[in-house]
Design a protein around this motif. Structure first.
Motif, PDB file in Angstrom:
ATOM      1  N   ARG A 116       2.187   7.365  -6.720  1.00  0.00           N
ATOM      2  CA  ARG A 116       1.371   8.280  -7.071  1.00  0.00           C
ATOM      3  C   ARG A 116       1.844   9.563  -6.619  1.00  0.00           C
ATOM      4  O   ARG A 116       1.468  10.507  -7.204  1.00  0.00           O
ATOM      5  N   LEU A 117       2.533   9.590  -5.226  1.00  0.00           N
ATOM      6  CA  LEU A 117       2.988  10.985  -4.928  1.00  0.00           C
ATOM      7  C   LEU A 117       4.109  11.431  -5.700  1.00  0.00           C
ATOM      8  O   LEU A 117       4.242  12.563  -6.057  1.00  0.00           O
ATOM      9  N   ASN A 168      -2.921  10.578   7.497  1.00  0.00           N
ATOM     10  CA  ASN A 168      -2.388   9.950   6.287  1.00  0.00           C
ATOM     11  C   ASN A 168      -1.111   9.142   6.654  1.00  0.00           C
ATOM     12  O   ASN A 168      -0.084   9.659   6.478  1.00  0.00           O
ATOM     13  N   GLN A 219       2.447   1.870  -3.438  1.00  0.00           N
ATOM     14  CA  GLN A 219       1.623   2.516  -4.632  1.00  0.00           C
ATOM     15  C   GLN A 219       1.273   3.865  -4.177  1.00  0.00           C
ATOM     16  O   GLN A 219       1.371   4.832  -5.050  1.00  0.00           O
ATOM     17  N   GLU A 220       1.131   4.108  -3.012  1.00  0.00           N
ATOM     18  CA  GLU A 220       0.919   5.669  -2.549  1.00  0.00           C
ATOM     19  C   GLU A 220       2.190   6.555  -2.918  1.00  0.00           C
ATOM     20  O   GLU A 220       2.065   7.474  -3.458  1.00  0.00           O
ATOM     21  N   THR A 252       0.958  -1.230  -0.062  1.00  0.00           N
ATOM     22  CA  THR A 252       0.036   0.057  -0.223  1.00  0.00           C
ATOM     23  C   THR A 252       0.749   1.185  -0.204  1.00  0.00           C
ATOM     24  O   THR A 252       0.516   2.221  -0.671  1.00  0.00           O
ATOM     25  N   THR A 253       1.999   1.293   0.820  1.00  0.00           N
ATOM     26  CA  THR A 253       2.706   2.491   1.010  1.00  0.00           C
ATOM     27  C   THR A 253       3.696   2.552  -0.523  1.00  0.00           C
ATOM     28  O   THR A 253       3.683   3.749  -0.825  1.00  0.00           O
ATOM     29  N   PRO A 257       0.300   6.450   5.558  1.00  0.00           N
ATOM     30  CA  PRO A 257       1.439   6.011   4.270  1.00  0.00           C
ATOM     31  C   PRO A 257       2.213   7.348   3.823  1.00  0.00           C
ATOM     32  O   PRO A 257       3.504   7.075   3.592  1.00  0.00           O
ATOM     33  N   HIS A 258       1.730   8.575   3.738  1.00  0.00           N
ATOM     34  CA  HIS A 258       2.613   9.572   3.380  1.00  0.00           C
ATOM     35  C   HIS A 258       3.755   9.825   4.790  1.00  0.00           C
ATOM     36  O   HIS A 258       4.817  10.196   4.356  1.00  0.00           O
TER      37      HIS A 258
END
Length: 310
Positions: A96-97, A274, A92-93, A89-90, A276-277
């Motif tokens: 995207r980031l 948030n 994938q984030e 999940t991290t 993951p961020h």
């Protein structure tokens, strides 16, 4: 009587073909088997020992195993803790980031790239000011006993103080968040450079200084021709320690002062829950700090005496 004597005499004569015992010409089985096993072991080990890829494999394998264990531990924690993101999940984030790290949607909504650049800018200003003040001060303290006696107690008193304890003083004096953060970086970065430079000056061999007196060299000649080349490794060590401390301080200072910066970005993402961020920011902070330190390590190696001799 003669027959008996003849029989005994013939029996006493040595045989033209002496009998051989089993141990005279029997092969040494144990020695031969050891030799064959040693040859076989060499045949098995020689491809690995002579392989040109072996140094690279041994250099990359331990870090990969360590990262795999870290990811495994991370996965275990994510499965047992609600709200904690998994490595996938991290990742994938993060994709995207970092697909658009320099977007702008307002003063408090900017990409992670702008936040990293803002933090690096503050570190560069505070660290540069600390180098301009700390390195000459270290030379003076190491060169003159009076200066060492004057600044020694001050350094011993102020060096253990946490850098964040200076942040309120900066806010009171400068009336703004940016100068206060730069002030915190300055005050925490100056001590390693002052101390290491002073120690390097004090460890210059006395014979060098005696030769300088005999040649009646000026203080500028002593500084540029004797002290600076000898002190350079110590000075670069202080610079390397200072940049690591400065990068640590800026994250904490930005959490308290706000604005644009990687520290403020972490705190803002925590307010938004948030997670993951936050993990991505931790990895980015570590990578940037590692790059800064390795760059200074490479610079220090370029100025060592061994490399200069080659």
């Amino acid at each position: 009587m003669s027959a008996v004597i003849d029989t005994r005499s013939h029996a006493a004569l040595p045989s033209p073909h002496p009998a051989t015992t089993s141990t005279d010409h029997a092969p040494d089985v144990s020695a031969e088997s050891k030799r064959r096993r040693a040859v076989g072991a060499d045949v098995v080990r020689s491809p690995l020992r002579k392989s040109p890829l072996r140094p690279y494999v041994m250099a990359l394998l331990p870090p990969l195993v360590g990262m795999a264990l870290l990811i495994l531990l991370w996965q275990i924690i994510s499965t047992r803790t609600s709200g904690f993101p998994s490595p996938l999940t991290t990742l994938q984030e993060a994709i995207r980031l970092f697909s658009d790290p320099f977007y702008r949607k307002g003063p408090n909504d900017q990409g992670i790239g702008w936040n990293i650049l803002a933090s690096l800018q503050r570190v560069a200003v505070g660290f540069g000011l600390a180098a301009l003040v700390g390195i000459p001060l270290g030379f003076a303290i190491g060169r003159f006993k009076f200066m060492a006696g004057m600044f020694g107690p001050i350094i011993s008193l102020l060096k253990p103080v946490s850098p964040l304890a200076w942040l309120p003083i900066g806010l009171l004096v400068f009336k703004a968040a940016d100068p206060a953060a730069i002030w915190s970086i300055f005050i925490c970065s100056i001590w390693p450079m002052v101390i290491n430079t002073a120690v390097g000056v004090q460890r210059v061999p006395q014979d060098y200084m005696n030769v300088a007196r005999v040649l009646n060299l000026s203080e500028w000649k002593i500084l540029t021709k004797i002290l600076f080349p000898s002190v350079l490794p110590y000075m670069l060590t202080g610079v390397r320690l200072a940049i690591g401390t400065a990068w640590l301080v800026i994250v904490a200072a930005e959490m308290l002062t706000g604005g644009v910066g990687i520290g403020f970005w972490v705190w803002d993402e925590w307010n938004n829950l948030n997670v993951p961020h936050i993990i991505i920011a931790i990895v980015v902070i570590g990578l940037v700090g590692l790059i800064l330190e390795q760059a200074l390590v490479a610079l220090a190696r370029a100025f060592t005496y061994d490399d200069a001799g080659t």
